[in-house]
Structures are given as structure tokens and as C-alpha cells.
Design an enzyme around this catalytic site. Structure first.
Site, PDB file in Angstrom:
ATOM      1  N   ALA A 122     116.743   2.860 -23.264  1.00 17.61           N
ATOM      2  CA  ALA A 122     115.469   2.241 -22.903  1.00 17.61           C
ATOM      3  C   ALA A 122     115.620   0.744 -22.670  1.00 17.61           C
ATOM      4  O   ALA A 122     114.970   0.172 -21.787  1.00 17.61           O
ATOM      5  CB  ALA A 122     114.434   2.511 -23.982  1.00 17.61           C
ATOM      6  N   GLY A 130     120.587   5.501 -31.500  1.00 18.82           N
ATOM      7  CA  GLY A 130     119.236   5.414 -32.030  1.00 18.82           C
ATOM      8  C   GLY A 130     118.657   4.022 -31.958  1.00 18.82           C
ATOM      9  O   GLY A 130     117.523   3.792 -32.376  1.00 18.82           O
ATOM     10  N   ASP A 161     110.151   4.362 -27.433  1.00 24.02           N
ATOM     11  CA  ASP A 161     111.252   3.410 -27.286  1.00 24.02           C
ATOM     12  C   ASP A 161     110.925   2.333 -26.255  1.00 24.02           C
ATOM     13  O   ASP A 161     111.084   1.136 -26.502  1.00 24.02           O
ATOM     14  CB  ASP A 161     112.533   4.137 -26.856  1.00 24.02           C
ATOM     15  CG  ASP A 161     113.177   4.908 -27.995  1.00 24.02           C
ATOM     16  OD1 ASP A 161     112.529   5.094 -29.043  1.00 24.02           O
ATOM     17  OD2 ASP A 161     114.328   5.344 -27.833  1.00 24.02           O
TER      18      ASP A 161
END
Length: 350
Positions: A128, A123, A171
Site C-alpha cells: 500500500a 504486515g 492499509d
């Protein structure tokens, strides 16, 4: 041989995950825990990737063919086929992003190597950050300087692959721009002025959940219980109040809004006993607010704390079985690093 080194920060979502794909606003921030990417030009037309003990090499024609195949699946909205094609393919997002870069610029063959302390699937936006750092390095080695929003778009292509064909640009935008950002599907990521520091403690549960599977679970759950779609409107309302709290520097109000956001996420069914335990430990140690960050099912929680209380909350997270990272909101976005720069790692507790 030309070599470029870049880095990209981790990110957490302060409020609004799962609402962003339903037209709501979300708030995110970059953290000074970074992925580092070193890219060197090759004399041939091959692209080599290496991260820890994983490696792969493809040539230019294979790169183009892969992008054409994925593009076709996306046009057909064949999400199940796309997931089957990319499942367990570690470098699929990087390959797809690099193929997009190669369509834009005259790109030489490359060797790309990543160094990272970010746990995959937690998370924190490791995927990304990986593709953002690659896109910046590849564009730079080809003699181009992308704008942050353009860089975010390139990196977002990797998230689409990693998240099973459906992903917001939250993200990649937070990581490319840095700082604190507000995100909507319509406007993408926009910088948000934050005059008051936001002290954060991250708690890693150690449980890994597949984002694509969690997103699919939410879609199925909503198809069976359509009335629960109102939860996303409530998320949007909380974000609007959070924007006001950030503007005036009201950390206590922002913490309460984070707690309410967590209740909505629990109602969606994306929390877990491990995350709940870390949230309760954080609040019990004096955190102003705490919630899961990301798709849920595992991964991390983010706790907002009063200045000077970080160590107490971090110790409570560790005692509850998590791994804490003390951080502050608003780290710089993706950037070029000087030659020989070392990977930046936030202070953590284990």
C-alpha cells in the site's frame, strides 16, 4: 524533464485485523519508516517501473487493456481467476493503480523508481505504501493535488489486486492519511485524536505469508465452523474499549486489549509459532501488550510499551530471533518530498 518525489509511511494495525471485512472497526497507525517513489515524465506513452532488481515497461494501450481485464474479473467476482492472473506479477498492483490514475487525469508516460527498507509481505503495508506513493507522484506530475481520502481510494485498488480480490481500505487509508486512524467499511479511514504518545516496538519474524492465502484460509475455516463468526463481534467490542483508552491516554488498558485481540486471532488460526515467540518475549520484557499485525501467518508483531522501555523490549525481540524496529504511532501520511530528499528509515536493531 519533470521529476516528482513522494514518500509514504509504513503502517501497523493496533486492533481489529480480519474483523474489518466483517463490519467491525479497526485501529491503525502510520510509522516513520517510509517508501520513496521518484517519478519522471517521459516523452513517449510508456510506463516503466523499477524496484531493486525488478523492472517492467508497458505502453498506454497495454495499461488500459490490463485494467479492463481486471475490472471484468472483479465484476464477475471471479476471485480464483483474478488470483491466477495476478499471482507472482510483482508490478500488477502498481499497474492497476496507475491505470486508474490515467483514467482521471491527462497522464504523460512515466518512469517510476521506488526505494524502500520495508520488507515485502511483512504486515507493514509495503504494498500500500508503494502504490500510495506512486498515485501521489503520478497525480502531482499531472498537475493535480489529491485529497488524502481520494489518494487512499486509488491506492486501495492495488491492495485489491495484491490480496486476491478482497481487501479493505485499511492499509491505504492509514498510509494516505497518516497519524492514528479508525477504519470501517462504511466510513473508510478517519483521523483519530491521540493526545498521548503510543511508544511501539515492531518485531519482524522473518516469516513471509501470502495475504490472499491467509484470507482464503480464514474464509474456509469459518465456512466449516460458522459459530466462530462471533469472534469478529468480540474484536469490535475490544476496539470500542480501545478508543476509550486512547482518548484518556490509558496505555495499560490499551495493552491489555491488544493482548485479548491476539487471543481472538489465535482462535482464528492466523498466528504462528514464530509470532507467538516474539509476543511472549515482548511481554516478558515488560511490554504492556503485544499482538500480530496484519493478516498473520508470519510477518510482524506490534508491542505497546511504557515510555523509556523500548530498548528492553527491542532487545528481547532480537534475542528471540526477530528483528526489532523502535517506532512511535502517528507519523505523517503520504507527502511530496523536496528534490534530492533521502529515504527515511526508522532506527532498527538487527
Amino acid at each position: 524533464m519533470t521529476t516528482i518525489t513522494t514518500s509514504a509511511p509504513a503502517k501497523v494495525i493496533l486492533l481489529g485485523e480480519h474483523g474489518v471485512n466483517r463490519g467491525q472497526t479497526a485501529l491503525a497507525t502510520a510509522l516513520e519508516v517510509r517508501v520513496r517513489c521518484r517519478v519522471a515524465a517521459r516523452a513517449d506513452d510508456h510506463y516503466a517501473f523499477r524496484s531493486d532488481d525488478r523492472s517492467e515497461i508497458v505502453d498506454r494501450s497495454n495499461l488500459r487493456a490490463y485494467k479492463a481485464e481486471v475490472d471484468q474479473l472483479r465484476r464477475r467476482d471471479a476471485l480464483d481467476e483474478l488470483r491466477a492472473r495476478t499471482r507472482d506479477d510483482f508490478f500488477a498492483p502498481a499497474r492497476y493503480v496507475l491505470a486508474h490514475v490515467a483514467e482521471r487525469v491527462r497522464l504523460p508516460g512515466l518512469d517510476a523508481v521506488w526505494e524502500s527498507s520495508l520488507p515485502v509481505g511483512s504486515g507493514l503495508g509495503s504494498g500500500a505504501a508503494t502504490t500510495t506513493s506512486l498515485a501521489l507522484a503520478a497525480m502531482s506530475i499531472a498537475g493535480h493535488t489529491p485529497e488524502p481520502r481520494d489518494l487512499a481510494f486509488l491506492a486501495w485498488q492495488g491492495d485489491v489486486i495484491a490480496h486476491g480480490g478482497v481487501a479493505s481500505g485499511l492499509d491505504s487509508g492509514a498510509i494516505a492519511l497518516g497519524g492514528v486512524t479508525r477504519y470501517t467499511l462504511e466510513d473508510g479511514s478517519r483521523p483519530l485524536a491521540c493526545r498521548t504518545p503510543l511508544p511501539l516496538v515492531i518485531g519482524d519474524s522473518g516469516v513471509r505469508a501470502d495475504t490472499a492465502e491467509i484470507n482464503t484460509r480464514v474464509r474456509v475455516r469459518l465456512s466449516r465452523h460458522r459459530a466462530r463468526a462471533h469472534l469478529f463481534a468480540e474484536m469490535g467490542l475490544l476496539v470500542r474499549h480501545a478508543l476509550e483508552a486512547i482518548e484518556v491516554g490509558d496505555l495499560e488498558e490499551l495493552g491489555r486489549l491488544m493482548n485479548l485481540n491476539q487471543l481472538l486471532l489465535e482462535k482464528l488460526g492466523v498466528s504462528s509459532p514464530e509470532l507467538d515467540r516474539l509476543i511472549e518475549a515482548s511481554l516478558g520484557a515488560g511490554a504492556l501488550g503485544a499482538k500480530l499485525s496484519g493478516s498473520g501467518g508470519g510477518g510482524i508483531i506490534v508491542a505497546l510499551v511504557a515510555p523509556g522501555r523500548e530498548a528492553e523490549v527491542a532487545a528481547a525481540i532480537d534475542a528471540a530471533g526477530g528483528r526489532s524496529i523502535i517506532a512511535s504511532a502517528g507519523a505523517p501520511g503520504a507527502r511530496l518530498e523536496p528534490a534530492g530528499a533521502r529515504t527515511l528509515v526508522a532506527a532498527s536493531r538487527s
